[in-house]
Design a protein around this motif. Sequence first.
Motif, short mmCIF file in Angstrom:
data_model
loop_
_atom_site.label_atom_id
_atom_site.label_comp_id
_atom_site.label_asym_id
_atom_site.label_seq_id
_atom_site.Cartn_x
_atom_site.Cartn_y
_atom_site.Cartn_z
N PRO B 82 38.00 51.28 31.00
CA PRO B 82 37.13 51.07 32.16
C PRO B 82 36.48 52.35 32.69
N PHE B 83 37.20 53.49 32.58
CA PHE B 83 36.64 54.71 33.18
C PHE B 83 35.52 55.32 32.35
N LYS B 84 35.25 54.71 31.19
CA LYS B 84 34.13 55.20 30.39
C LYS B 84 32.94 54.26 30.42
N ARG B 85 33.00 53.22 31.28
CA ARG B 85 31.89 52.28 31.35
C ARG B 85 31.10 52.49 32.64
N PRO B 86 29.79 52.60 32.54
CA PRO B 86 28.98 52.75 33.75
C PRO B 86 28.82 51.41 34.47
N VAL B 87 29.93 50.80 34.74
CA VAL B 87 29.98 49.47 35.36
C VAL B 87 31.01 49.55 36.47
N ASN B 88 30.71 49.07 37.67
CA ASN B 88 31.68 49.12 38.76
C ASN B 88 31.97 47.73 39.29
N THR B 89 33.14 47.61 39.90
CA THR B 89 33.63 46.30 40.31
C THR B 89 33.91 46.26 41.81
N VAL B 90 33.57 45.12 42.43
CA VAL B 90 34.03 44.84 43.79
C VAL B 90 35.15 43.81 43.63
N PHE B 91 36.37 44.21 44.04
CA PHE B 91 37.53 43.37 43.80
C PHE B 91 37.68 42.29 44.87
N GLN B 92 38.31 41.22 44.45
CA GLN B 92 38.57 40.12 45.38
C GLN B 92 39.39 40.60 46.57
N SER B 93 40.38 41.47 46.28
CA SER B 93 41.24 42.00 47.34
C SER B 93 40.67 43.30 47.92
N TYR B 94 39.47 43.67 47.50
CA TYR B 94 38.77 44.92 47.86
C TYR B 94 39.39 46.15 47.22
N ALA B 95 40.75 46.20 47.16
CA ALA B 95 41.44 47.33 46.53
C ALA B 95 40.97 48.67 47.06
N LEU B 96 40.79 48.78 48.37
CA LEU B 96 40.43 50.08 48.96
C LEU B 96 41.67 50.97 48.96
N PHE B 97 41.46 52.28 48.76
CA PHE B 97 42.60 53.20 48.73
C PHE B 97 43.09 53.42 50.16
N PRO B 98 44.33 53.00 50.45
CA PRO B 98 44.79 53.04 51.85
C PRO B 98 45.04 54.45 52.37
N HIS B 99 45.19 55.42 51.46
CA HIS B 99 45.50 56.78 51.92
C HIS B 99 44.23 57.63 52.08
N MET B 100 43.07 56.97 51.97
CA MET B 100 41.83 57.73 52.12
C MET B 100 40.98 57.11 53.23
N THR B 101 40.06 57.91 53.74
CA THR B 101 39.15 57.40 54.76
C THR B 101 38.06 56.58 54.08
N VAL B 102 37.25 55.93 54.92
CA VAL B 102 36.12 55.16 54.42
C VAL B 102 35.22 56.04 53.55
N ALA B 103 34.90 57.23 54.05
CA ALA B 103 33.99 58.12 53.31
C ALA B 103 34.63 58.59 52.00
#
Lengths: 266, 365
Positions: B82-103
């Motif tokens: 996946p890290f070599k594909r210029p394709v990005n995903t919006v996950f159903q659960s969003y999968a935001l990194f909880p230890h980082m800020t929005v930015a």
Amino acid sequence: MAKSFSIRHQPGFTTIAAVCFVALYMPIIVLVVYAFNEAPSTSEWGGFSLKWFQSASQNAQVIDATLRSFQIAAIAATLATIAATMAALATTRTPPYPGLTFKYAMINQPLMVPEIVTGVALLIFFSRIKIFTGYSGLGYLIAAHTAFCIPFAYLPIRARLENMDLSLERAAADLYATPWQAFRRVTLPLLWPGILAGLMLAFVISLDDVVITEFVKSGGQDTLPTYMLGQIRRGITPEINAISTAFLLLSVVIVTLFFFVSRKRD
Amino acid sequence: MPEQPGKNAIEVRGVRKVFGSGEAAVAALDTVSVSIRENEFFTLLGPSGCGKTTLLRLIAGFDYPSAGEILLYGDDIALLPPFKRPVNTVFQSYALFPHMTVAQNIGFGLEMLRKPKAEVKARVAEMLKLVRMEHLASRRTSQISGGQQQRVALARALAPQPKVLLLDEPLSALDYKLRKEMQIELKRLQNQTGITFIFVTHDQEEALTMSDRIAVMSSGKILQVGSPWDIYDKPADRFVADFIGETNFLTASIAGVENGKARATLKSGATITASVADGFQPKAEATVVVRPEHAKLTKGKAELSGTVENIVYFGTDTHIHVRLDGSNDLFIVRQQNARSAGCGFEAGDKAGIAIGDDAAQVLRD
């Protein structure tokens, strides 16, 4: 009017609880109290004193055993935590497959095998290696401690990983993070409380071990617990109480830290 | 349907995905082929377990096909991580990194691509503006609402300017009103960024309102690909007709198939002109579908006749259930409501059902 039924209020519960608490804590309280005894007895009170703490802290053998205990615990807990982290990643970051349960059992084996069996087995095994290599240093104790500390480090780390959404690592990979970067930037920061908790638990377990250490140690390799065991055979003085009290305090501090660290959720 | 000219962003060629092995093997995708054009809002629509998410995961690289090719602008990416594909995903659960800020979340992809700090900063600011989240840039992702998390997930996936954006049922966790807002927001983002969107959903209404084209999937197969109009008005088979909207199924004998049209003789004896699904093989009897709003209830004689059984008021329209003479099947007619006027029929009334020339479609199965 009849009182409503509650599982907590049944005849005898309070009595049983009281007996259990007394049996559990009374001896410890007595031990701690007599650590401050002026008289050289663990049963007759002769006034308050800190002299046993002072003599223990100046006893070269105690200092030597304490340092050795800390050295072994620090190295073994670190190694065990690294191994446990890798094991936890390998067993949770994979779809379930037949044989996975067996691997859990293998990793947690030291929790189930009687310590005396492990002790005897290691004694025989290591004595062979000693003959072959001639090496008789602390390495054996460190290896043994590392082995039985792994499950204690593994359990909190695995619990933390299982609560962690797998899609976070997927999202990192999706956003061009290599497996190592995904681990460094996403998995590890989120896993950190679990790793710290595992490390502290492993440290306490190593510090406290008697049975396996007793079998594996060579001459002059007493840890604090085996030193205390040896002293008790020659008769007890309140110095042992003082060492025990210090030991107890240390364990309480570490376990309390463990509790707060493992409770942390972000 | 003939392929229109224009570049294909993604070409899926004969892709199979089998889970398990031996007796227990299940084909989650059974030889699927589909082309997704550049700048298209393409939707994979189907019930749960139809293989739509599996196909999305194969395009994202979270799993690898058992057979077949996946081309991204002509290059086979089927086996790239996946890290070599210029394709990005919006996950159903969003999968935001909880230890980082929005930015920090939004900047993560760019940082992994080793973009200069200044560029990352500028791009993050741009993305925050695009999803209207400037004021929450330094918040933790646990401190913002579900709708805001959704927008951060979008911004994070759009920030590295992927060639294709994959969206895995991203609206399913939102409540009805927010979902409607986000549907419009997504269309706006797609227009503004010009990125190809591949959207997975089981919600037919969502698919119809947002998509340029839809692929309807069932049991690991793509049954039909077409514009929302095609899918709704000209369903190819029974599953598609049934899954999307409400439909009346009739049996008819088919004759004179020509230029996608045919004469269908219904059981009532009436003959109507109907459009014919692609891949229709001539046979004696076929299924004809008529949407409830494409039929008209009349007082006099018409193509079909029956007895009004039930009248259901829906506010904007009324559904009139008619028991057909002869076959005894139920036929539903949907009639637009006017103010201060009933539908003109009562239960028990005899009524005719008029089916116009462009109201019916012959299915291929």
